[in-house]
Design an enzyme around this catalytic site. Sequence first.
Site, PDB file in Angstrom:
ATOM      1  N   HIS A 268      41.474  86.688  48.423  1.00  0.00           N
ATOM      2  CA  HIS A 268      42.849  86.972  47.995  1.00  0.00           C
ATOM      3  C   HIS A 268      43.823  86.559  49.100  1.00  0.00           C
ATOM      4  O   HIS A 268      44.826  85.877  48.838  1.00  0.00           O
ATOM      5  CB  HIS A 268      42.994  88.462  47.676  1.00  0.00           C
ATOM      6  CG  HIS A 268      44.400  88.904  47.408  1.00  0.00           C
ATOM      7  ND1 HIS A 268      44.882  89.164  46.132  1.00  0.00           N
ATOM      8  CD2 HIS A 268      45.445  89.115  48.254  1.00  0.00           C
ATOM      9  CE1 HIS A 268      46.153  89.500  46.209  1.00  0.00           C
ATOM     10  NE2 HIS A 268      46.525  89.505  47.488  1.00  0.00           N
ATOM     11  N   GLU A 269      43.515  86.963  50.332  1.00  0.00           N
ATOM     12  CA  GLU A 269      44.420  86.611  51.439  1.00  0.00           C
ATOM     13  C   GLU A 269      44.420  85.108  51.683  1.00  0.00           C
ATOM     14  O   GLU A 269      45.467  84.517  51.975  1.00  0.00           O
ATOM     15  CB  GLU A 269      44.030  87.381  52.701  1.00  0.00           C
ATOM     16  CG  GLU A 269      44.041  88.907  52.555  1.00  0.00           C
ATOM     17  CD  GLU A 269      45.339  89.454  51.982  1.00  0.00           C
ATOM     18  OE1 GLU A 269      46.390  88.799  52.136  1.00  0.00           O
ATOM     19  OE2 GLU A 269      45.308  90.538  51.360  1.00  0.00           O
TER      20      GLU A 269
ATOM     21  N   HIS B  89      46.935  83.464  49.392  1.00  0.00           N
ATOM     22  CA  HIS B  89      48.339  83.404  49.823  1.00  0.00           C
ATOM     23  C   HIS B  89      48.569  82.187  50.727  1.00  0.00           C
ATOM     24  O   HIS B  89      49.538  81.450  50.571  1.00  0.00           O
ATOM     25  CB  HIS B  89      48.724  84.679  50.574  1.00  0.00           C
ATOM     26  CG  HIS B  89      48.854  85.883  49.695  1.00  0.00           C
ATOM     27  ND1 HIS B  89      49.576  85.883  48.520  1.00  0.00           N
ATOM     28  CD2 HIS B  89      48.366  87.138  49.824  1.00  0.00           C
ATOM     29  CE1 HIS B  89      49.527  87.087  47.963  1.00  0.00           C
ATOM     30  NE2 HIS B  89      48.787  87.863  48.727  1.00  0.00           N
TER      31      HIS B  89
ATOM     32  N   GLU C  65      51.171  87.562  44.059  1.00  0.00           N
ATOM     33  CA  GLU C  65      49.975  88.406  44.117  1.00  0.00           C
ATOM     34  C   GLU C  65      49.011  88.098  42.975  1.00  0.00           C
ATOM     35  O   GLU C  65      47.787  88.124  43.157  1.00  0.00           O
ATOM     36  CB  GLU C  65      50.365  89.882  44.097  1.00  0.00           C
ATOM     37  CG  GLU C  65      51.181  90.337  45.302  1.00  0.00           C
ATOM     38  CD  GLU C  65      50.460  90.145  46.619  1.00  0.00           C
ATOM     39  OE1 GLU C  65      49.202  90.105  46.627  1.00  0.00           O
ATOM     40  OE2 GLU C  65      51.152  90.022  47.655  1.00  0.00           O
TER      41      GLU C  65
END
Length: 392
Positions: A244-245, A248, A282
């Site tokens: 997920h990070e 970004h 997100e």
Amino acid sequence: MTTHLFPRFTDGPDIPRVRRAGRRAAVALLLVAGLFAAVPATTGEAVAATSICLNGKLVFDHADAEGGTAKPVVTLPARGAAWDLWGRTGSTGSSQWLTGSTTWTDDGHFNACYDAAAPLQDVFIRFRSTSWLWQVIKSTTDQSQYSFDTTHIASLGASQDIGTVKVPAEMQRAWSIIDTVNQLWSKRANPSTECWTRHQVWGACDMLTYVWSQNAASGGYWDPGTKYVIMNGNQPDSRHFILHEAGHWFMWRLYNRSFPAVTNCNPHYITKASSTSCAWTEGFADAVAAYSMGDYRYVYDDGNETSIANDKNSAGWDQGDTVQGRVGASLLDFWAVNGPDGGNWNRDIDLMSRQSSQDFKDYFTVARPSAVPALSTTGTAKTIIDGHTITY
Ligand SMILES: [Zn+2]
């Protein structure tokens, strides 16, 4: 994963040259570049050299959040992890760097070879918390990678299999990160180069950097200032969290170093309304993690999970494009094998590398029609967003 994302090779004639040139930081990339540059074979030397190899397999213990809240500890191959072969070719002096590469990306195997005319002295392998294009550093102030050495071998005159090498427990989560990021890199859909996106020039690819330490008390975000992912102690137990990070950072890089302006995003929840910009950024990151893992989940580092899959009747879910799970599920449906975008996310990634969007509406109504050829906004695509309570 059975394919070799990185080539299997031992050492080559260009390696000592690169080392002498003092371009240590660029070694890994140059090694890859050399594969495509058809480096000529070594010219004959008077002294017959023997290829001396240390072979083995790098593994790490992983507290597997994807396995549930009990987080069963599993021992896994460390894929695509850097190793350096150190040793001494003469009878005196100190050990020097001889060659380096990464472990194989299917099973963590390494095959560290050096052509030597005499037995190598004081030989060992140093593993570092990095791969070709991503790394884990100790802190924002101490930007060194984690590393550890195998047992030194006093004299090595022939190849030896040193078996399984395990990452020391106190630094194992750095290798959880290194191993996991392979799953995004292998799907990054950049047909131009080995770099992360088409915005990067081969030979100057960007490095995705994680800052992690076992005793870090805070973390769990991508820092838009430093562009580092910051993770605390046990957060790398979740591969979804790691990815997920990375998602970004990947969006920032696809958008050529321009990240959407995000408002009203702290805190944010998969099932709850935040803002259109928060849900877009997100939701994309959630979708990156799930797509990389091949599921529809978000798994927290304590082993709890939330299903991103939802429909109009999902209990407890807010509605519309301010809900990150609505956006994330729409993207995953677009990229699904039976989805409208060709069975994967490749066309979307290409589109994102050419056109930035500030939110999901901007992406759906402006960017998708501008793709060449256009990505659909009717039929199945429209049905998908409708099913996730998004109406344009
Ligand atoms: Zn996030």
